[in-house]
Design a protein around this motif. Structure first.
Motif, short mmCIF file in Angstrom:
data_model
loop_
_atom_site.label_atom_id
_atom_site.label_comp_id
_atom_site.label_asym_id
_atom_site.label_seq_id
_atom_site.Cartn_x
_atom_site.Cartn_y
_atom_site.Cartn_z
N GLN A 36 0.81 -1.23 0.00
CA GLN A 36 0.00 0.00 0.00
C GLN A 36 0.83 1.28 0.00
O GLN A 36 0.43 2.29 0.55
CB GLN A 36 -0.98 -0.02 1.17
CG GLN A 36 -1.92 -1.20 1.10
CD GLN A 36 -2.77 -1.37 2.34
OE1 GLN A 36 -2.52 -0.77 3.38
NE2 GLN A 36 -3.78 -2.21 2.23
N LEU A 37 2.02 1.20 -0.62
CA LEU A 37 2.83 2.40 -0.78
C LEU A 37 2.38 3.20 -1.99
O LEU A 37 2.57 4.41 -2.05
CB LEU A 37 4.32 2.02 -0.91
CG LEU A 37 4.93 1.38 0.33
CD1 LEU A 37 6.34 0.89 0.03
CD2 LEU A 37 4.92 2.34 1.50
N LYS A 75 6.93 3.31 4.96
CA LYS A 75 5.54 3.51 5.39
C LYS A 75 5.46 4.60 6.45
O LYS A 75 4.56 5.44 6.42
CB LYS A 75 4.94 2.20 5.93
CG LYS A 75 4.59 1.20 4.87
CD LYS A 75 3.98 -0.04 5.50
CE LYS A 75 3.61 -1.05 4.44
NZ LYS A 75 2.99 -2.25 5.03
N GLN A 76 6.40 4.57 7.39
CA GLN A 76 6.43 5.58 8.44
C GLN A 76 6.65 6.97 7.86
O GLN A 76 5.95 7.91 8.22
CB GLN A 76 7.55 5.24 9.44
CG GLN A 76 7.62 6.17 10.62
CD GLN A 76 6.49 5.96 11.60
OE1 GLN A 76 5.84 4.93 11.61
NE2 GLN A 76 6.26 6.94 12.43
N PHE A 78 6.00 7.98 4.80
CA PHE A 78 4.81 8.36 4.03
C PHE A 78 3.65 8.74 4.94
O PHE A 78 2.88 9.63 4.62
CB PHE A 78 4.41 7.25 3.07
CG PHE A 78 5.28 7.14 1.85
CD1 PHE A 78 6.37 7.99 1.64
CD2 PHE A 78 5.03 6.19 0.89
CE1 PHE A 78 7.17 7.88 0.51
CE2 PHE A 78 5.82 6.07 -0.24
CZ PHE A 78 6.89 6.92 -0.43
N SER A 79 3.52 8.05 6.07
CA SER A 79 2.42 8.40 6.97
C SER A 79 2.65 9.78 7.56
O SER A 79 1.70 10.54 7.77
CB SER A 79 2.23 7.36 8.07
OG SER A 79 3.26 7.44 9.03
N ILE A 80 3.90 10.14 7.83
CA ILE A 80 4.22 11.49 8.31
C ILE A 80 3.85 12.51 7.25
O ILE A 80 3.21 13.52 7.53
CB ILE A 80 5.72 11.61 8.67
CG1 ILE A 80 6.01 10.80 9.92
CG2 ILE A 80 6.12 13.07 8.87
CD1 ILE A 80 7.50 10.65 10.23
N SER A 81 4.22 12.24 5.99
CA SER A 81 3.95 13.20 4.92
C SER A 81 2.46 13.31 4.62
O SER A 81 1.99 14.36 4.21
CB SER A 81 4.74 12.86 3.67
OG SER A 81 4.28 11.66 3.09
N ASN A 82 1.70 12.23 4.84
CA ASN A 82 0.26 12.28 4.58
C ASN A 82 -0.51 13.01 5.67
O ASN A 82 -1.65 13.40 5.47
CB ASN A 82 -0.31 10.87 4.43
CG ASN A 82 0.10 10.23 3.13
OD1 ASN A 82 0.43 10.91 2.17
ND2 ASN A 82 0.11 8.92 3.10
N GLN A 83 0.12 13.21 6.83
CA GLN A 83 -0.55 13.93 7.91
C GLN A 83 -0.49 15.43 7.70
O GLN A 83 -1.10 16.18 8.43
CB GLN A 83 0.12 13.59 9.25
CG GLN A 83 -0.12 12.17 9.68
CD GLN A 83 0.68 11.80 10.91
OE1 GLN A 83 1.34 12.63 11.51
NE2 GLN A 83 0.62 10.54 11.29
N ASN A 100 6.88 18.68 3.97
CA ASN A 100 7.15 17.24 3.95
C ASN A 100 8.60 16.98 3.58
O ASN A 100 9.25 16.10 4.15
CB ASN A 100 6.22 16.53 2.97
CG ASN A 100 4.79 16.58 3.42
OD1 ASN A 100 4.50 16.71 4.60
ND2 ASN A 100 3.87 16.48 2.48
#
Length: 132
Positions: A36-37, A75-76, A78-83, A100
């Motif tokens: 799911q990247l 994943k970590q 990307f999750s930071i950048s999606n926040q 980001n």
């Protein structure tokens, strides 16, 4: 969304040209999708179609892998950048929003410096599991 953002998110490329543009194999691309990247669009015939944004993300994944970051670490990040932009307090009166890219650069710099000087980074306990 502006016209440019809409164009960048349009699914236009089948996997063949994406492989050539990113120098990744079909297996690698499918693997990143499984984790799911990336989330390419699908045609009615279930064929993957990639946008320019998907290609950018694949290139970013490739760069991170080359730097030694594993899938969990990516994943970590990307999750930071999606926040959205993170807030960094320099002092109680002044706050600055980090982009980001600034967050990623700061994290990479900390990881590289900690490894270079053989020092534990401030996030070493949390970050060790993200690297090979």
């Amino acid at each position: 969304m502006t016209g440019s953002k809409i164009r960048r998110s349009m699914p236009l490329f089948p996997i063949g040209p994406v492989m050539q543009l990113t120098d990744l194999t079909a297996r690698q691309i499918r693997y990143y999708e499984e984790h799911q990247l990336i989330s390419p669009a699908r045609t009615d015939g279930n064929r993957r179609m990639f946008s320019l944004n998907d290609i950018d993300k694949l290139l970013e994944i490739k760069d991170l892998i080359d730097q030694g970051v594993n899938i969990a670490g990516i994943k970590q990040l990307f999750s930071i950048s999606n926040q959205g932009p993170e807030t960094l307090s320099k002092n109680k009166k002044t706050e600055r929003r980090l982009s980001n890219d600034e967050i990623r650069r700061h994290l990479r710099k900390e990881i590289v410096q900690a490894g270079r000087f053989n020092l534990p980074s401030m996030n070493q306990v949390n970050m060790n599991r993200f690297f090979h």
